[in-house]
Design an enzyme around this catalytic site. Sequence first.
Site, PDB file in Angstrom:
ATOM      1  N   SER A 195      41.473  45.677  43.307  1.00 12.37           N
ATOM      2  CA  SER A 195      40.520  45.425  44.392  1.00 12.37           C
ATOM      3  C   SER A 195      40.859  46.228  45.646  1.00 12.37           C
ATOM      4  O   SER A 195      42.025  46.575  45.881  1.00 12.37           O
ATOM      5  CB  SER A 195      40.509  43.938  44.758  1.00 12.37           C
ATOM      6  OG  SER A 195      40.186  43.149  43.637  1.00 12.37           O
TER       7      SER A 195
HETATM    8  N1  SAH Z   1      43.500  40.914  41.212  1.00  7.73           N
HETATM    9  C1  SAH Z   1      43.385  42.179  40.542  1.00  7.73           C
HETATM   10  C2  SAH Z   1      41.951  42.633  40.424  1.00  7.73           C
HETATM   11  C3  SAH Z   1      41.652  42.817  38.985  1.00  7.73           C
HETATM   12  S1  SAH Z   1      40.001  43.139  38.514  1.00  7.73           S
HETATM   13  C4  SAH Z   1      44.283  43.216  41.167  1.00  7.73           C
HETATM   14  O1  SAH Z   1      44.879  42.938  42.209  1.00  7.73           O
HETATM   15  O2  SAH Z   1      44.426  44.309  40.616  1.00  7.73           O
HETATM   16  C5  SAH Z   1      39.609  41.646  37.652  1.00  7.73           C
HETATM   17  C6  SAH Z   1      40.454  41.304  36.460  1.00  7.73           C
HETATM   18  O3  SAH Z   1      39.931  40.081  35.937  1.00  7.73           O
HETATM   19  C7  SAH Z   1      40.407  42.293  35.297  1.00  7.73           C
HETATM   20  O4  SAH Z   1      41.716  42.691  34.987  1.00  7.73           O
HETATM   21  C8  SAH Z   1      39.777  41.514  34.157  1.00  7.73           C
HETATM   22  O5  SAH Z   1      40.304  41.833  32.884  1.00  7.73           O
HETATM   23  C9  SAH Z   1      40.130  40.091  34.548  1.00  7.73           C
HETATM   24  N2  SAH Z   1      39.288  39.052  33.961  1.00  7.73           N
HETATM   25  C10 SAH Z   1      37.949  39.041  33.748  1.00  7.73           C
HETATM   26  N3  SAH Z   1      37.562  37.889  33.190  1.00  7.73           N
HETATM   27  C11 SAH Z   1      38.686  37.127  33.045  1.00  7.73           C
HETATM   28  C12 SAH Z   1      38.954  35.826  32.539  1.00  7.73           C
HETATM   29  N4  SAH Z   1      37.996  35.018  32.057  1.00  7.73           N
HETATM   30  N5  SAH Z   1      40.220  35.385  32.547  1.00  7.73           N
HETATM   31  C13 SAH Z   1      41.224  36.148  33.024  1.00  7.73           C
HETATM   32  N6  SAH Z   1      41.044  37.383  33.521  1.00  7.73           N
HETATM   33  C14 SAH Z   1      39.785  37.880  33.539  1.00  7.73           C
END
Ligand code: SAH
Length: 236
Positions: free
Chosen positions: A77
């Site tokens: 993000s």
């Molecule tokens: N907080 C992260 C942002 C990641 S983007 C950072 O600091 O880099 C969002 C993430 O959510 C992705 O890696 C995706 O695989 C995950 N995601 C999507 N649906 C999900 C679910 N139901 N349970 C766990 N993770 C999920």
Amino acid sequence: MTNWHDRTNPTPGIDPESTRWQRQEMIRHQLQARAITDPEVLHAMTIIPRELFVPREYAEQAYADGPIPIGEGQTISQPYMVAVMAQLLGTDHSRTLLEIGTGSGYGAAILSRLAKRVISLERIPSLLDQARQRWRHLGLDNIDGLLGDGTLGCPEQAPFDGICVTAAAPRIPIPLLQQLKPISGRLVVPVGPRFAQILQCIQLDNEGNSVVTSLFDCVFVPLIGHHGWMPGGRSA
Ligand code: SAH
């Protein structure tokens, strides 16, 4: 530039000198300029080396004002979004927080400096593995990364003082509301259609009713799971 990718070099650790000025610029221009005022949030974002959380080819852009691809179609993000979510959750160090969507592990690393313990759920094993390596490398030992569908939360460890969802939900996942501490707990989640969400902050009142504050428009990658989107793109 620090040498996380070159395993032969010494551990750069938290707050490496070589990229400190980039973090300070990020704090000034991207965060303080946009009403991120909590000193603890600013401090956490000053010491965690964001370049360690992006793929090598993006290391030079690690402090840019936007999301960056991290593989598997996912993104780390935008720094501002990480800071807003952290500031909304608050900074009481006795708390246990739940993060849904580990991704690169950067968000959890920031939250780990602001809480007693962070549980972070990710559905893609390779991303979780890399995030765990990064936390270990930095000595962030109060984060538990777990593989699973984060829309179900983590009932065994509930209730949580704060829950942060870093992927876009078609609607507020009910299990997460059920795992939030009443009154003091906060759930921060982007809610809305696939390509346009509103960041929402939810608290539970005395009777367990949710009080929703809508903050601003945003776009996150989809939350895929039982109470999110189906892998093909439809709402589950
Ligand atoms: N907080 C992260 C942002 C990641 S983007 C950072 O600091 O880099 C969002 C993430 O959510 C992705 O890696 C995706 O695989 C995950 N995601 C999507 N649906 C999900 C679910 N139901 N349970 C766990 N993770 C999920």
